[in-house]
Design a protein around this motif. Structure first.
Motif, PDB file in Angstrom:
ATOM      1  N   UNK A 128       0.803  -1.217   0.000  1.00  0.00           N
ATOM      2  CA  UNK A 128       0.000   0.000   0.000  1.00  0.00           C
ATOM      3  C   UNK A 128       0.838   1.271   0.000  1.00  0.00           C
ATOM      4  N   UNK A 129       2.067   1.205   0.437  1.00  0.00           N
ATOM      5  CA  UNK A 129       2.900   2.388   0.550  1.00  0.00           C
ATOM      6  C   UNK A 129       4.010   2.399  -0.471  1.00  0.00           C
ATOM      7  N   UNK A 130       5.000   3.230  -0.215  1.00  0.00           N
ATOM      8  CA  UNK A 130       6.142   3.335  -1.119  1.00  0.00           C
ATOM      9  C   UNK A 130       7.406   3.556  -0.300  1.00  0.00           C
ATOM     10  N   UNK A 131       8.469   2.890  -0.702  1.00  0.00           N
ATOM     11  CA  UNK A 131       9.758   3.029  -0.047  1.00  0.00           C
ATOM     12  C   UNK A 131      10.816   3.317  -1.101  1.00  0.00           C
ATOM     13  N   UNK A 132      11.545   4.402  -0.939  1.00  0.00           N
ATOM     14  CA  UNK A 132      12.640   4.763  -1.828  1.00  0.00           C
ATOM     15  C   UNK A 132      13.958   4.575  -1.077  1.00  0.00           C
ATOM     16  N   UNK A 133      14.857   3.784  -1.640  1.00  0.00           N
ATOM     17  CA  UNK A 133      16.188   3.572  -1.078  1.00  0.00           C
ATOM     18  C   UNK A 133      17.191   4.200  -2.043  1.00  0.00           C
ATOM     19  N   UNK A 134      17.947   5.170  -1.555  1.00  0.00           N
ATOM     20  CA  UNK A 134      18.848   5.936  -2.416  1.00  0.00           C
ATOM     21  C   UNK A 134      20.272   5.850  -1.870  1.00  0.00           C
ATOM     22  N   UNK A 135      21.225   5.548  -2.752  1.00  0.00           N
ATOM     23  CA  UNK A 135      22.630   5.441  -2.375  1.00  0.00           C
ATOM     24  C   UNK A 135      23.450   6.218  -3.396  1.00  0.00           C
ATOM     25  N   UNK A 136      24.458   6.963  -2.931  1.00  0.00           N
ATOM     26  CA  UNK A 136      25.289   7.741  -3.854  1.00  0.00           C
ATOM     27  C   UNK A 136      26.691   7.924  -3.292  1.00  0.00           C
ATOM     28  N   UNK A 137      27.667   7.923  -4.185  1.00  0.00           N
ATOM     29  CA  UNK A 137      29.012   8.337  -3.858  1.00  0.00           C
ATOM     30  C   UNK A 137      29.202   9.780  -4.296  1.00  0.00           C
ATOM     31  N   UNK A 138      30.007  10.532  -3.575  1.00  0.00           N
ATOM     32  CA  UNK A 138      30.177  11.944  -3.907  1.00  0.00           C
ATOM     33  C   UNK A 138      31.603  12.399  -3.637  1.00  0.00           C
ATOM     34  N   UNK A 139      31.995  13.460  -4.335  1.00  0.00           N
ATOM     35  CA  UNK A 139      33.334  14.046  -4.193  1.00  0.00           C
ATOM     36  C   UNK A 139      33.210  15.545  -4.384  1.00  0.00           C
ATOM     37  N   UNK A 140      33.962  16.316  -3.582  1.00  0.00           N
ATOM     38  CA  UNK A 140      33.844  17.760  -3.715  1.00  0.00           C
ATOM     39  C   UNK A 140      34.936  18.523  -2.992  1.00  0.00           C
ATOM     40  N   UNK A 141      34.762  19.832  -2.997  1.00  0.00           N
ATOM     41  CA  UNK A 141      35.706  20.751  -2.369  1.00  0.00           C
ATOM     42  C   UNK A 141      34.926  21.867  -1.691  1.00  0.00           C
ATOM     43  N   UNK A 142      35.380  22.252  -0.498  1.00  0.00           N
ATOM     44  CA  UNK A 142      34.764  23.350   0.226  1.00  0.00           C
ATOM     45  C   UNK A 142      35.838  24.056   1.039  1.00  0.00           C
ATOM     46  N   UNK A 143      35.586  25.281   1.451  1.00  0.00           N
ATOM     47  CA  UNK A 143      36.563  26.030   2.227  1.00  0.00           C
ATOM     48  C   UNK A 143      35.854  26.959   3.197  1.00  0.00           C
TER      49      UNK A 143
END
Length: 259
Positions: free
Chosen positions: A26-41
């Protein structure tokens, strides 16, 4: 301590999809997986020396609602939980480090694994929804690896419009999974869902920047694309760019599973 709450968050993420057969029907389930790369200062302690961070990590998020997005009465009771683990490589600008400090050296560079998690619960009618919860993450209080600490803040998100068409979102906290470690205060954006199952989401906000727990913030614009591979799986890809003391940037790539 930070590693413990990261492990707890990962356990929750893994366990959440184990709903009953009736709930899945009756419902909905979203499973999300991600790799990420970045820069911040950003600066340590607001007025302290500045540090540049190169980071890379893995994030996961699970969203469960008691009804599907196209239900006339809305998605109903909704819960979201997510966690991220990343490695931060910090470079402290030598000209700004106090040479008399016993805790740091000139040309300081150090790295560490960090973690964060968040959770929200709320209710979605067809045209409006609200979620509230808490976000927590680890970071550095001063320019040395021994200053690792953690911070927790409340988070909330408001949705206007049906999530199966065009919708607007706004709030404080974690707008999407690769920003689990970069709290937004505030953020807003739009989402566009297509009949093919594809979806595009944009977010603009003021987010935590740099290696400090939350002494520096920067504007950041993100866009995420979801491209269906079959009825259950979608490819998700995102880009982010921001304005800080240096260029803020991020790229992420992952998968979305609809149950």
């Amino acid at each position: 301590m930070s590693r413990r709450f990261v492990l707890v968050g990962i356990v929750i993420v893994v366990a959440l999809p184990c709903f009953s057969t009736r709930a899945r029907a009756t419902g909905t389930t979203d499973v999300e997986v991600a790799g990420y790369e970045g820069q911040t200062s950003g600066n340590f302690g607001g007025c302290g020396p500045s540090g540049r961070v190169r980071y890379g990590g893995l994030a996961a998020e699970v969203r469960h609602s008691e009804r599907r997005p196209n239900a006339e009465e809305g998605m109903g009771l909704t819960g979201v939980v997510g966690a991220a683990v990343e490695y931060d490589r910090v470079t402290v600008r030598s000209a700004e480090v106090d040479p008399n400090s016993p805790n740091v050296l000139r040309d300081t560079r150090f790295g560490s694994f960090l973690g964060g998690a968040h959770a929200r619960v709320g209710y979605h009618f067809h045209h409006v929804g609200f979620e509230a919860g808490i976000a927590l993450w680890s970071g550095f209080r001063s320019p040395n690896v021994d200053s690792l600490s953690a911070l927790a803040l409340p988070e909330a998100q408001v949705t206007l419009g049906p999530r199966d068409f065009i919708y607007a979102v706004g709030g404080v906290g974690v707008p999407q999974l690769s920003q689990t470690m970069r709290y937004g205060l505030p953020y807003a954006g739009l989402g566009f869902a297509f009949d093919s199952g594809a979806r595009v989401e944009t977010r603009l906000g003021i987010h935590r920047a740099g290696p400090d727990l939350f002494s520096t913030a920067a504007f950041r614009l993100d866009a995420t694309w979801y491209v269906p591979l079959d009825p259950m799986w979608s490819l998700r890809a995102g880009l982010g760019i921001g304005e800080g003391s240096d260029l803020e940037r991020e790229a992420n790539l992952g998968l979305l599973l609809k149950l």
